[in-house]
Design a protein around this motif. Structure first.
Motif, PDB file in Angstrom:
ATOM      1  N   LEU A 145      27.324  32.147  -2.302  1.00 54.78           N
ATOM      2  CA  LEU A 145      25.939  31.757  -2.016  1.00 54.78           C
ATOM      3  C   LEU A 145      25.761  31.484  -0.529  1.00 54.78           C
ATOM      4  O   LEU A 145      24.756  31.856   0.079  1.00 54.78           O
ATOM      5  CB  LEU A 145      25.561  30.522  -2.836  1.00 54.78           C
ATOM      6  CG  LEU A 145      25.354  30.734  -4.327  1.00 54.78           C
ATOM      7  CD1 LEU A 145      25.075  29.423  -5.024  1.00 54.78           C
ATOM      8  CD2 LEU A 145      24.213  31.695  -4.571  1.00 54.78           C
ATOM      9  N   PHE A 146      26.765  30.842   0.086  1.00 52.39           N
ATOM     10  CA  PHE A 146      26.674  30.568   1.528  1.00 52.39           C
ATOM     11  C   PHE A 146      26.620  31.866   2.324  1.00 52.39           C
ATOM     12  O   PHE A 146      25.831  32.001   3.265  1.00 52.39           O
ATOM     13  CB  PHE A 146      27.875  29.716   1.953  1.00 52.39           C
ATOM     14  CG  PHE A 146      27.738  29.133   3.318  1.00 52.39           C
ATOM     15  CD1 PHE A 146      27.155  27.900   3.494  1.00 52.39           C
ATOM     16  CD2 PHE A 146      28.185  29.824   4.435  1.00 52.39           C
ATOM     17  CE1 PHE A 146      27.007  27.358   4.748  1.00 52.39           C
ATOM     18  CE2 PHE A 146      28.036  29.290   5.691  1.00 52.39           C
ATOM     19  CZ  PHE A 146      27.450  28.050   5.861  1.00 52.39           C
ATOM     20  N   SER A 147      27.452  32.855   1.916  1.00 55.69           N
ATOM     21  CA  SER A 147      27.451  34.133   2.634  1.00 55.69           C
ATOM     22  C   SER A 147      26.104  34.829   2.512  1.00 55.69           C
ATOM     23  O   SER A 147      25.629  35.445   3.479  1.00 55.69           O
ATOM     24  CB  SER A 147      28.534  35.048   2.086  1.00 55.69           C
ATOM     25  OG  SER A 147      29.766  34.389   2.132  1.00 55.69           O
ATOM     26  N   ILE A 148      25.478  34.736   1.322  1.00 58.09           N
ATOM     27  CA  ILE A 148      24.151  35.344   1.160  1.00 58.09           C
ATOM     28  C   ILE A 148      23.166  34.669   2.106  1.00 58.09           C
ATOM     29  O   ILE A 148      22.332  35.336   2.740  1.00 58.09           O
ATOM     30  CB  ILE A 148      23.692  35.241  -0.307  1.00 58.09           C
ATOM     31  CG1 ILE A 148      24.567  36.109  -1.198  1.00 58.09           C
ATOM     32  CG2 ILE A 148      22.237  35.663  -0.441  1.00 58.09           C
ATOM     33  CD1 ILE A 148      24.251  35.998  -2.663  1.00 58.09           C
ATOM     34  N   GLY A 149      23.287  33.339   2.248  1.00 59.32           N
ATOM     35  CA  GLY A 149      22.414  32.633   3.191  1.00 59.32           C
ATOM     36  C   GLY A 149      22.637  33.096   4.624  1.00 59.32           C
ATOM     37  O   GLY A 149      21.682  33.323   5.370  1.00 59.32           O
TER      38      GLY A 149
END
Lengths: 105, 207
Positions: free
Chosen positions: A19-23
């Protein structure tokens, strides 16, 4: 079949990292200010998930309390950020960050 | 974590990642906001699985509720159309995806790396967990950060008022000019006053 706490924590941390990488991708790829803000929200949310996973691993409540402070920071950031967005839109009639170049020579 | 919990977690994780990804690629900001709400609600359900029911409720109420409503409100307020930005160079996009994937992998490896007995591993679900504990800790051990958070919110509120005030003042003057526009001489006088006065608030903010 029972999965150990450490193994399930690693799974939750993997989700948090995804999820952090998508952000991060949202901040890097998109040019729209509001979508960049939403990507930042997603990154804060991923950090919350990691907090809760670590708190559960340690068996203490401190991780969950840290989440509340992250929430406070997110709320303050959104309030100020959206105020700035409204002012910028009135000035430029656009929310494309490539057009916010007043500080560039 | 039992098998049923694991299956529930995997389903919710897929939903959360799907929501986040659709937020990333949606052209219209409102679609992005709705997909982000989906992702946040799925995360809240995962909090329930991780023995954090109160945080899950707060997540739905504050994040998916208040903050996202604020986003959608601003979109409606500004009457935004679709974003114009999705066409980037293909090569750059591939490099960015690779860099973000590497970053995610590094974060995960760093997070699961626990050398020795640095972390004391508790008994899974928090033993004797009650919602009261959050309140007691928040006003006990964490009283100072709690008060600092309230100060942060106060500063944010005052900051927003300061940022938006020149805008409000200009609108009020425009409205006043519209009301008194019965005779053209009056309207011209008000317009002249508007030009002179409009430099004041921006100076105030600048200092």
């Amino acid at each position: 079949m029972v999965i150990s706490v450490a193994a399930s924590t690693n799974l939750v941390l993997a989700l948090s990292a995804i999820l952090f990488s998508i952000g991060v991708l949202g901040v890097l790829l998109r040019r729209h200010v509001l979508i960049i803000y939403m990507s930042i929200e997603l990154m804060l949310n991923a950090a919350n998930l990691a907090f809760i996973a670590f708190g559960r691993l340690q068996g203490t409540i401190d991780g969950q309390i840290a989440v509340f402070f992250t929430l406070t920071v997110a709320a303050a950031e959104v309030a100020v950020g959206l105020g700035i967005v409204v002012v910028v839109y009135r000035e430029l009639k656009s929310l494309d960050i490539d057009r916010l170049n007043l500080l560039k020579f | 974590m039992s098998l049923a919990t694991l299956i529930a977690f995997v389903v919710l994780a897929v939903v959360a990642v799907f929501g986040g990804f659709r937020m990333l690629v949606s052209r219209h900001p409102v679609h992005s906001a709705l997909y982000l709400v989906l992702s946040l609600v799925a995360t809240a359900a995962i909090y329930l699985l991780l023995a954090a029911p109160f945080v899950a409720v707060v997540q739905v109420a504050v994040y998916a509720g208040a903050i996202m409503v604020l986003f959608v409100f601003v979109m409606m307020f500004l009457n935004l159309g679709p974003a114009q930005d999705v066409h980037d160079q293909r090569q750059r996009r591939i490099v960015t995806f690779a860099a973000a994937g590497l970053l995610g992998l590094l974060i995960w490896l760093g997070a699961i790396w626990r050398p020795g007995a640095a972390v004391t591993v508790g008994g899974g679900a928090l033993p004797g967990y009650k919602v009261e504990e959050i309140g007691v800790n928040m006003l006990g051990r964490y009283a100072l950060p709690f008060e600092t958070a309230s100060l942060l919110l106060l500063v944010a509120m005052v900051g927003v008022v300061v940022i938006v005030r020149p805008l409000l003042a200009a609108e009020r003057r425009q409205a006043a000019a519209g009301e008194t526009g019965a005779t053209t001489a009056e309207a011209a006088a008000t317009a002249a006053g508007l030009v002179v006065e409009s430099t004041e608030p921006s100076e105030e903010v600048g200092h």
